[in-house]
Design a protein around this motif. Structure first.
Motif, mmCIF file in Angstrom:
data_model
loop_
_atom_site.group_PDB
_atom_site.id
_atom_site.type_symbol
_atom_site.label_atom_id
_atom_site.label_comp_id
_atom_site.label_asym_id
_atom_site.label_seq_id
_atom_site.Cartn_x
_atom_site.Cartn_y
_atom_site.Cartn_z
ATOM 1 N N GLU A 14 13.941 7.624 -10.690
ATOM 2 C CA GLU A 14 15.030 6.649 -10.594
ATOM 3 C C GLU A 14 15.915 6.879 -9.373
ATOM 4 O O GLU A 14 16.491 5.929 -8.835
ATOM 5 C CB GLU A 14 15.870 6.698 -11.876
ATOM 6 C CG GLU A 14 15.137 6.106 -13.086
ATOM 7 C CD GLU A 14 15.816 6.437 -14.406
ATOM 8 O OE1 GLU A 14 16.884 7.114 -14.362
ATOM 9 O OE2 GLU A 14 15.297 6.050 -15.463
ATOM 10 N N GLN A 15 16.033 8.113 -8.922
ATOM 11 C CA GLN A 15 16.890 8.401 -7.768
ATOM 12 C C GLN A 15 16.090 8.637 -6.492
ATOM 13 O O GLN A 15 16.670 8.966 -5.455
ATOM 14 C CB GLN A 15 17.764 9.621 -8.066
ATOM 15 C CG GLN A 15 17.007 10.874 -8.421
ATOM 16 C CD GLN A 15 17.911 12.047 -8.757
ATOM 17 O OE1 GLN A 15 18.948 12.242 -8.117
ATOM 18 N NE2 GLN A 15 17.548 12.823 -9.760
ATOM 19 N N LEU A 16 14.781 8.437 -6.549
ATOM 20 C CA LEU A 16 13.912 8.802 -5.438
ATOM 21 C C LEU A 16 14.303 8.124 -4.127
ATOM 22 O O LEU A 16 14.427 8.784 -3.088
ATOM 23 C CB LEU A 16 12.453 8.471 -5.774
ATOM 24 C CG LEU A 16 11.430 9.003 -4.771
ATOM 25 C CD1 LEU A 16 11.251 10.508 -4.925
ATOM 26 C CD2 LEU A 16 10.087 8.307 -4.934
ATOM 27 N N THR A 17 14.512 6.815 -4.147
ATOM 28 C CA THR A 17 14.813 6.089 -2.915
ATOM 29 C C THR A 17 16.155 6.529 -2.319
ATOM 30 O O THR A 17 16.268 6.738 -1.108
ATOM 31 C CB THR A 17 14.827 4.572 -3.168
ATOM 32 O OG1 THR A 17 13.601 4.183 -3.782
ATOM 33 C CG2 THR A 17 14.972 3.811 -1.863
ATOM 34 N N GLU A 20 0.830 -1.207 0.000
ATOM 35 C CA GLU A 20 0.000 0.000 0.000
ATOM 36 C C GLU A 20 0.863 1.256 0.000
ATOM 37 O O GLU A 20 0.537 2.269 -0.646
ATOM 38 C CB GLU A 20 -0.922 -0.008 1.218
ATOM 39 C CG GLU A 20 -1.971 -1.107 1.182
ATOM 40 C CD GLU A 20 -2.669 -1.289 2.521
ATOM 41 O OE1 GLU A 20 -3.909 -1.495 2.524
ATOM 42 O OE2 GLU A 20 -1.987 -1.224 3.560
ATOM 43 N N GLN A 21 1.982 1.224 0.698
ATOM 44 C CA GLN A 21 2.879 2.375 0.768
ATOM 45 C C GLN A 21 3.497 2.692 -0.590
ATOM 46 O O GLN A 21 3.565 3.863 -0.991
ATOM 47 C CB GLN A 21 3.965 2.122 1.817
ATOM 48 C CG GLN A 21 3.436 2.087 3.240
ATOM 49 C CD GLN A 21 4.388 1.413 4.205
ATOM 50 O OE1 GLN A 21 5.501 1.044 3.849
ATOM 51 N NE2 GLN A 21 3.940 1.237 5.444
ATOM 52 N N VAL A 22 3.947 1.675 -1.303
ATOM 53 C CA VAL A 22 4.557 1.935 -2.612
ATOM 54 C C VAL A 22 3.506 2.415 -3.612
ATOM 55 O O VAL A 22 3.812 3.208 -4.518
ATOM 56 C CB VAL A 22 5.318 0.701 -3.157
ATOM 57 C CG1 VAL A 22 6.464 0.330 -2.231
ATOM 58 C CG2 VAL A 22 4.397 -0.484 -3.363
ATOM 59 N N ILE A 41 15.838 -1.679 2.693
ATOM 60 C CA ILE A 41 15.411 -3.073 2.517
ATOM 61 C C ILE A 41 14.381 -3.184 1.401
ATOM 62 O O ILE A 41 14.380 -4.136 0.613
ATOM 63 C CB ILE A 41 14.836 -3.629 3.840
ATOM 64 C CG1 ILE A 41 15.951 -3.808 4.870
ATOM 65 C CG2 ILE A 41 14.093 -4.942 3.617
ATOM 66 C CD1 ILE A 41 15.460 -4.164 6.254
ATOM 67 N N ASN A 42 13.511 -2.181 1.309
ATOM 68 C CA ASN A 42 12.411 -2.211 0.332
ATOM 69 C C ASN A 42 12.688 -1.365 -0.908
ATOM 70 O O ASN A 42 11.764 -1.047 -1.662
ATOM 71 C CB ASN A 42 11.118 -1.736 1.000
ATOM 72 C CG ASN A 42 10.601 -2.719 2.029
ATOM 73 O OD1 ASN A 42 10.090 -3.777 1.692
ATOM 74 N ND2 ASN A 42 10.746 -2.377 3.304
ATOM 75 N N LYS A 43 13.958 -1.030 -1.118
ATOM 76 C CA LYS A 43 14.317 -0.157 -2.231
ATOM 77 C C LYS A 43 13.815 -0.665 -3.575
ATOM 78 O O LYS A 43 13.242 0.099 -4.367
ATOM 79 C CB LYS A 43 15.838 0.027 -2.280
ATOM 80 C CG LYS A 43 16.313 0.868 -3.454
ATOM 81 C CD LYS A 43 17.827 1.052 -3.442
ATOM 82 C CE LYS A 43 18.270 1.872 -4.655
ATOM 83 N NZ LYS A 43 19.742 2.113 -4.637
ATOM 84 N N GLN A 44 13.998 -1.947 -3.850
ATOM 85 C CA GLN A 44 13.604 -2.489 -5.144
ATOM 86 C C GLN A 44 12.097 -2.382 -5.354
ATOM 87 O O GLN A 44 11.636 -1.993 -6.437
ATOM 88 C CB GLN A 44 14.044 -3.947 -5.281
ATOM 89 C CG GLN A 44 13.756 -4.535 -6.666
ATOM 90 C CD GLN A 44 14.275 -5.959 -6.816
ATOM 91 O OE1 GLN A 44 14.555 -6.633 -5.837
ATOM 92 N NE2 GLN A 44 14.405 -6.410 -8.054
ATOM 93 N N LYS A 45 11.310 -2.679 -4.323
ATOM 94 C CA LYS A 45 9.855 -2.588 -4.436
ATOM 95 C C LYS A 45 9.418 -1.156 -4.694
ATOM 96 O O LYS A 45 8.527 -0.905 -5.512
ATOM 97 C CB LYS A 45 9.202 -3.120 -3.155
ATOM 98 C CG LYS A 45 9.372 -4.596 -2.918
ATOM 99 C CD LYS A 45 8.722 -5.018 -1.610
ATOM 100 C CE LYS A 45 8.916 -6.509 -1.353
ATOM 101 N NZ LYS A 45 8.333 -6.935 -0.048
ATOM 102 N N ILE A 46 10.041 -0.230 -3.985
ATOM 103 C CA ILE A 46 9.685 1.181 -4.151
ATOM 104 C C ILE A 46 10.042 1.649 -5.565
ATOM 105 O O ILE A 46 9.215 2.279 -6.245
ATOM 106 C CB ILE A 46 10.407 2.049 -3.106
ATOM 107 C CG1 ILE A 46 9.984 1.651 -1.687
ATOM 108 C CG2 ILE A 46 10.113 3.529 -3.349
ATOM 109 C CD1 ILE A 46 10.821 2.291 -0.586
ATOM 110 N N GLN A 47 11.249 1.333 -6.002
ATOM 111 C CA GLN A 47 11.701 1.802 -7.304
ATOM 112 C C GLN A 47 10.905 1.189 -8.453
ATOM 113 O O GLN A 47 10.586 1.868 -9.430
ATOM 114 C CB GLN A 47 13.192 1.512 -7.490
ATOM 115 C CG GLN A 47 14.087 2.401 -6.635
ATOM 116 C CD GLN A 47 13.886 3.886 -6.922
ATOM 117 O OE1 GLN A 47 13.641 4.659 -6.017
ATOM 118 N NE2 GLN A 47 13.944 4.293 -8.171
#
Length: 258
Positions: free
Chosen positions: A197-200, A177-179, A246-252
């Motif tokens: 692309e650089q957000l995280t 839900e957060q992403v 930890i969740n960088k890939q999901k966010i990106q």
């Protein structure tokens, strides 16, 4: 007079349609910013009225206000979308102000960060906006404004509105839900592909900058930040950095539409 919440060091008071706030070393710079926003027809921002003794006088931003834990209208997609659009308007309006300012002579609460693209709000969060039903109709507390890239402000706002927080009182929903909320904020703002692309990484950098600022202020005897650290806020930011990493890939993947 009615005392308002949100003051960092001293009380903030409302009397009718005006607000009295303590003057700070950076206040003249913020007054210039608010005048520019007014001339840009951004009526969702406080209007600078004047100075009386050791207080600045601003117009009151009417609407419903919220804080963490986020419940009710502030959690709606409409609130998030309208917030992101307002942030974009502020950024667009301030881009022209930078060319009119001698940045070497301006004082800011937070350190400017190159490249200077816009004047960032610096704390564009759910607790600094006013709502009418589900729509964000105003934003206040510009003390943290400073020149920086758009994504510097965007990343911190996404962090706070998603929110990618770990404290039991601050977190909202699952990572899925957060992403989704992060993507909606970026879409509504109109974030570019490079910004997404650089957000995280920028979120993490912005939090590290906040932590460094808190530590510096506490070391200088600022009682507000000393209390913040004692209450565990700094430790919460460190945990949030770990959570985002930890969740960088999901966010990106979400914000980059992959």
């Amino acid at each position: 007079m009615e005392e308002l919440s949100g003051g960092r060091k001293s009380a903030i008071y409302r009397c009718g349609d005006v607000v009295y706030r303590p003057l700070q070393p950076w206040s003249p710079t913020i007054h210039q910013l608010l005048k520019h926003l007014e001339h840009s027809n951004l009526h969702q921002c406080p209007r600078f009225i004047g100075v009386k003794e050791n207080q600045e006088i601003l117009s009151f931003i009417a609407g419903d206000t919220y804080n963490y834990p986020l419940v009710g209208a502030i959690t709606s997609a409409e609130a998030l979308t309208s917030a992101a659009k307002l942030l974009r308007k502020i950024h667009d309006a301030t881009a022209s102000l930078l060319s009119q300012m001698d940045l070497s002579k301006q004082q800011w609460m937070l350190e400017p960060k190159e490249p200077f693209e816009v004047v960032c709000h610096g704390d564009f969060t759910p607790y600094n906006v006013a709502l009418s039903k589900n729509l964000v109709v105003g934003v206040f507390d510009f003390d943290t404004a400073h020149p920086a890239p758009r994504v510097w402000d965007l990343a911190y706002s996404v962090y706070c509105w998603s929110p990618f927080k770990t404290h039991s009182l601050d977190k909202l929903g699952s990572i899925k839900e957060q992403v989704a909320r992060a993507k909606l904020f970026c879409d509504s703002y109109g974030a570019t592909a490079p910004e997404r692309e650089q957000l995280t990484d920028i979120m993490v950098a912005r939090l590290h900058a906040l932590i460094a600022f808190m530590r510096k202020e506490a070391e200088n005897g600022n009682e507000f930040f000393i209390a913040d650290i004692e209450q565990g806020h700094l430790q919460s930011y460190l945990k949030d950095i770990e959570y985002i990493s930890i969740n960088k890939q999901k966010i990106q993947l979400a914000v980059c539409n992959k």
